[in-house]
Design a protein around this motif. Structure first.
Motif, PDB file in Angstrom:
ATOM      1  N   LYS A  70       8.453   9.193  -6.403  1.00  0.00           N
ATOM      2  CA  LYS A  70       7.298   8.012  -7.107  1.00  0.00           C
ATOM      3  C   LYS A  70       6.452   7.870  -5.730  1.00  0.00           C
ATOM      4  O   LYS A  70       5.178   7.441  -6.276  1.00  0.00           O
ATOM      5  CB  LYS A  70       8.110   7.199  -7.431  1.00  0.00           C
ATOM      6  CG  LYS A  70       7.393   6.195  -8.523  1.00  0.00           C
ATOM      7  CD  LYS A  70       7.889   5.470  -9.486  1.00  0.00           C
ATOM      8  CE  LYS A  70       8.928   4.596  -9.053  1.00  0.00           C
ATOM      9  NZ  LYS A  70       9.435   3.648  -9.877  1.00  0.00           N
ATOM     10  N   GLY A  71       6.833   7.670  -4.800  1.00  0.00           N
ATOM     11  CA  GLY A  71       6.139   7.165  -3.509  1.00  0.00           C
ATOM     12  C   GLY A  71       5.019   8.139  -3.382  1.00  0.00           C
ATOM     13  O   GLY A  71       3.731   7.882  -3.212  1.00  0.00           O
ATOM     14  N   GLY A  83      -1.204  -1.412  -4.594  1.00  0.00           N
ATOM     15  CA  GLY A  83      -1.734  -1.390  -3.180  1.00  0.00           C
ATOM     16  C   GLY A  83      -1.029  -1.705  -1.745  1.00  0.00           C
ATOM     17  O   GLY A  83      -0.951  -0.802  -0.769  1.00  0.00           O
ATOM     18  N   ARG A  84      -0.248  -2.578  -1.991  1.00  0.00           N
ATOM     19  CA  ARG A  84       0.801  -3.018  -1.073  1.00  0.00           C
ATOM     20  C   ARG A  84       1.875  -1.836  -0.702  1.00  0.00           C
ATOM     21  O   ARG A  84       2.114  -1.461   0.333  1.00  0.00           O
ATOM     22  CB  ARG A  84       1.351  -4.516  -1.485  1.00  0.00           C
ATOM     23  CG  ARG A  84       0.280  -5.467  -1.193  1.00  0.00           C
ATOM     24  CD  ARG A  84       0.971  -6.952  -1.363  1.00  0.00           C
ATOM     25  NE  ARG A  84       1.873  -7.190  -0.316  1.00  0.00           N
ATOM     26  CZ  ARG A  84       2.877  -7.980  -0.629  1.00  0.00           C
ATOM     27  NH1 ARG A  84       3.451  -8.203  -1.611  1.00  0.00           N
ATOM     28  NH2 ARG A  84       3.650  -8.267   0.722  1.00  0.00           N
ATOM     29  N   THR A  85       2.343  -1.275  -1.975  1.00  0.00           N
ATOM     30  CA  THR A  85       3.287  -0.222  -1.766  1.00  0.00           C
ATOM     31  C   THR A  85       2.694   0.815  -1.102  1.00  0.00           C
ATOM     32  O   THR A  85       3.361   1.628  -0.531  1.00  0.00           O
ATOM     33  CB  THR A  85       3.956   0.079  -3.172  1.00  0.00           C
ATOM     34  OG1 THR A  85       4.515  -1.201  -3.889  1.00  0.00           O
ATOM     35  CG2 THR A  85       4.895   1.283  -3.139  1.00  0.00           C
ATOM     36  N   TYR A  86       1.332   1.249  -1.780  1.00  0.00           N
ATOM     37  CA  TYR A  86       0.553   2.403  -0.988  1.00  0.00           C
ATOM     38  C   TYR A  86       0.538   2.225   0.708  1.00  0.00           C
ATOM     39  O   TYR A  86       1.073   3.080   1.209  1.00  0.00           O
ATOM     40  CB  TYR A  86      -0.778   2.266  -1.568  1.00  0.00           C
ATOM     41  CG  TYR A  86      -1.576   3.405  -1.073  1.00  0.00           C
ATOM     42  CD1 TYR A  86      -1.599   4.831  -1.012  1.00  0.00           C
ATOM     43  CD2 TYR A  86      -2.781   3.114  -0.341  1.00  0.00           C
ATOM     44  CE1 TYR A  86      -2.252   5.709  -0.504  1.00  0.00           C
ATOM     45  CE2 TYR A  86      -3.540   3.893  -0.030  1.00  0.00           C
ATOM     46  CZ  TYR A  86      -3.474   5.300   0.005  1.00  0.00           C
ATOM     47  OH  TYR A  86      -4.313   6.187   0.519  1.00  0.00           O
ATOM     48  N   LEU A  87       0.248   0.888   0.917  1.00  0.00           N
ATOM     49  CA  LEU A  87       0.284   0.987   2.641  1.00  0.00           C
ATOM     50  C   LEU A  87       1.365   1.212   3.242  1.00  0.00           C
ATOM     51  O   LEU A  87       1.624   1.565   4.279  1.00  0.00           O
ATOM     52  CB  LEU A  87      -0.239  -0.728   2.790  1.00  0.00           C
ATOM     53  CG  LEU A  87      -1.699  -0.897   2.401  1.00  0.00           C
ATOM     54  CD1 LEU A  87      -2.015  -2.365   2.583  1.00  0.00           C
ATOM     55  CD2 LEU A  87      -2.578  -0.015   3.087  1.00  0.00           C
ATOM     56  N   ARG A  88       2.453   0.657   2.661  1.00  0.00           N
ATOM     57  CA  ARG A  88       4.112   1.090   2.961  1.00  0.00           C
ATOM     58  C   ARG A  88       4.390   2.233   2.956  1.00  0.00           C
ATOM     59  O   ARG A  88       4.889   2.698   4.033  1.00  0.00           O
ATOM     60  CB  ARG A  88       4.985   0.124   2.291  1.00  0.00           C
ATOM     61  CG  ARG A  88       6.296   0.000   2.677  1.00  0.00           C
ATOM     62  CD  ARG A  88       7.426  -0.812   1.837  1.00  0.00           C
ATOM     63  NE  ARG A  88       7.423  -0.592   0.413  1.00  0.00           N
ATOM     64  CZ  ARG A  88       7.000  -1.657  -0.576  1.00  0.00           C
ATOM     65  NH1 ARG A  88       6.651  -2.945  -0.047  1.00  0.00           N
ATOM     66  NH2 ARG A  88       7.006  -1.443  -1.690  1.00  0.00           N
ATOM     67  N   GLU A  89       3.958   3.186   2.081  1.00  0.00           N
ATOM     68  CA  GLU A  89       4.354   4.472   2.059  1.00  0.00           C
ATOM     69  C   GLU A  89       3.368   5.185   3.236  1.00  0.00           C
ATOM     70  O   GLU A  89       4.070   6.131   3.746  1.00  0.00           O
ATOM     71  CB  GLU A  89       3.649   4.922   0.759  1.00  0.00           C
ATOM     72  CG  GLU A  89       4.658   4.716  -0.386  1.00  0.00           C
ATOM     73  CD  GLU A  89       6.040   5.603  -0.328  1.00  0.00           C
ATOM     74  OE1 GLU A  89       6.157   6.477   0.207  1.00  0.00           O
ATOM     75  OE2 GLU A  89       6.785   4.817  -0.741  1.00  0.00           O
ATOM     76  N   ALA A 143      -3.158  10.958   3.113  1.00  0.00           N
ATOM     77  CA  ALA A 143      -3.391   9.431   3.066  1.00  0.00           C
ATOM     78  C   ALA A 143      -3.605   9.091   4.865  1.00  0.00           C
ATOM     79  O   ALA A 143      -4.674   8.374   4.866  1.00  0.00           O
ATOM     80  CB  ALA A 143      -2.167   8.424   2.937  1.00  0.00           C
ATOM     81  N   LEU A 144      -2.922   9.947   5.820  1.00  0.00           N
ATOM     82  CA  LEU A 144      -3.116   9.465   6.811  1.00  0.00           C
ATOM     83  C   LEU A 144      -4.398  10.100   7.345  1.00  0.00           C
ATOM     84  O   LEU A 144      -5.175   9.500   8.197  1.00  0.00           O
ATOM     85  CB  LEU A 144      -2.124  10.151   7.775  1.00  0.00           C
ATOM     86  CG  LEU A 144      -0.565   9.678   7.766  1.00  0.00           C
ATOM     87  CD1 LEU A 144       0.355  10.521   8.446  1.00  0.00           C
ATOM     88  CD2 LEU A 144      -0.653   8.231   8.325  1.00  0.00           C
ATOM     89  N   VAL A 145      -4.971  11.380   6.870  1.00  0.00           N
ATOM     90  CA  VAL A 145      -6.226  11.644   7.093  1.00  0.00           C
ATOM     91  C   VAL A 145      -7.437  10.665   6.822  1.00  0.00           C
ATOM     92  O   VAL A 145      -8.152  10.451   7.455  1.00  0.00           O
ATOM     93  CB  VAL A 145      -6.497  13.058   6.470  1.00  0.00           C
ATOM     94  CG1 VAL A 145      -7.986  13.408   6.431  1.00  0.00           C
ATOM     95  CG2 VAL A 145      -5.712  14.223   7.213  1.00  0.00           C
ATOM     96  N   VAL A 155       2.780   3.791   6.022  1.00  0.00           N
ATOM     97  CA  VAL A 155       3.254   3.623   7.312  1.00  0.00           C
ATOM     98  C   VAL A 155       4.479   4.301   7.625  1.00  0.00           C
ATOM     99  O   VAL A 155       5.004   4.939   8.347  1.00  0.00           O
ATOM    100  CB  VAL A 155       3.341   2.006   7.610  1.00  0.00           C
ATOM    101  CG1 VAL A 155       4.243   1.633   8.731  1.00  0.00           C
ATOM    102  CG2 VAL A 155       2.018   1.309   7.777  1.00  0.00           C
ATOM    103  N   PHE A 156       5.413   4.201   6.256  1.00  0.00           N
ATOM    104  CA  PHE A 156       6.910   4.707   6.563  1.00  0.00           C
ATOM    105  C   PHE A 156       7.231   5.560   5.836  1.00  0.00           C
ATOM    106  O   PHE A 156       8.279   6.329   5.899  1.00  0.00           O
ATOM    107  CB  PHE A 156       7.780   3.561   5.947  1.00  0.00           C
ATOM    108  CG  PHE A 156       7.648   2.249   6.750  1.00  0.00           C
ATOM    109  CD1 PHE A 156       7.930   2.156   8.088  1.00  0.00           C
ATOM    110  CD2 PHE A 156       7.035   0.937   6.025  1.00  0.00           C
ATOM    111  CE1 PHE A 156       7.990   0.990   8.628  1.00  0.00           C
ATOM    112  CE2 PHE A 156       6.941  -0.117   6.905  1.00  0.00           C
ATOM    113  CZ  PHE A 156       7.526  -0.312   8.200  1.00  0.00           C
ATOM    114  N   GLY A 157       6.259   6.348   5.061  1.00  0.00           N
ATOM    115  CA  GLY A 157       6.270   7.696   4.326  1.00  0.00           C
ATOM    116  C   GLY A 157       6.664   8.887   5.237  1.00  0.00           C
ATOM    117  O   GLY A 157       6.427   8.858   6.503  1.00  0.00           O
ATOM    118  N   ASP A 158       7.226   9.887   4.487  1.00  0.00           N
ATOM    119  CA  ASP A 158       7.415  11.119   5.289  1.00  0.00           C
ATOM    120  C   ASP A 158       6.141  11.933   5.779  1.00  0.00           C
ATOM    121  O   ASP A 158       5.343  12.472   4.584  1.00  0.00           O
ATOM    122  CB  ASP A 158       8.262  11.877   4.468  1.00  0.00           C
ATOM    123  CG  ASP A 158       8.607  13.239   5.044  1.00  0.00           C
ATOM    124  OD1 ASP A 158       8.209  13.734   6.357  1.00  0.00           O
ATOM    125  OD2 ASP A 158       9.432  14.058   4.435  1.00  0.00           O
TER     126      ASP A 158
END
Length: 195
Positions: A57-58, A108-114, A128-130, A116-119
């Motif tokens: 889901k992330g 939006g806050r969950t997106y930011l967490r993903e 997202a990193l790009v 930072v901490f996502g795979d």
């Protein structure tokens, strides 16, 4: 460019349906209240097929938010190009990113967490990193207009980005309107740029 084959068109069509279904459900109820099964049903695909396009889901949230973030960054960069004032131009970019991120604050806050901490091996996470790198590059480009800070533009852009992301993610700001969050960021950026 060679024409796209049927298989590729079908894959893109499914991805578009998944993105639209997730975007609609996440906007209505928030990412935490939506199941992947509901997204699959709304997209008219099987749950197994859904996981071929996003493994969690992330990842689905990243898929949805990335497209909105890219649009916001393009609008902000365009607005920045029309401004001769460096601080105003930086804030034109920042404002669009903040507005995009806060359309649904919890998402939006969950997106930011993903981010930072996502795979980072997952494709939507890489995208997202790009986007975060592109944001910093756009801000650095604006900062290079000022001869006094041009040499440190990339470092300053990284700091501006950090200020922006922390302000958007901070629990204390979760109920604050976009204008207040932008003003908080601008106050910090103004000090950073000594304006």
């Amino acid at each position: 460019m060679p024409p796209t084959g049927r298989r590729e068109r079908n894959k893109q069509e499914k991805l578009d349906r998944i993105t639209a279904a997730a975007r609609e459900l996440f906007a209505e109820r928030g990412v935490d209240e939506v199941t992947t099964q509901e997204i699959a049903e709304k997209a008219d695909i099987g749950a197994g097929t859904l996981f071929l396009y996003a493994k969690s889901k992330g990842e689905l949230l990243l898929l949805v938010q990335n497209s909105m973030y890219a649009e916001a960054l393009a609008v902000g960069t365009s607005a920045a190009a029309r401004s001769s004032d460096v601080l105003e131009a930086v804030m034109a970019i920042v404002r669009q990113v903040v507005q995009c991120n806060r359309k649904q604050v919890d998402n939006g806050r969950t997106y930011l967490r993903e981010i930072v901490f996502g795979d980072p091996e997952e494709p939507h996470h890489r995208d997202a990193l790009v986007l975060t790198v592109q944001t910093e590059e756009a801000i650095a480009e604006v900062l290079r207009r000022d001869a006094e800070i041009s040499a440190g533009a990339a470092t300053l852009a990284h700091i501006v980005s950090a200020i922006m992301f922390v302000s958007m993610a901070a629990t204390i700001n979760s109920a604050r309107p976009v204008d207040e969050v932008v003003r908080e960021i601008e106050d910090q950026v103004r000090v950073l740029l000594r304006r």
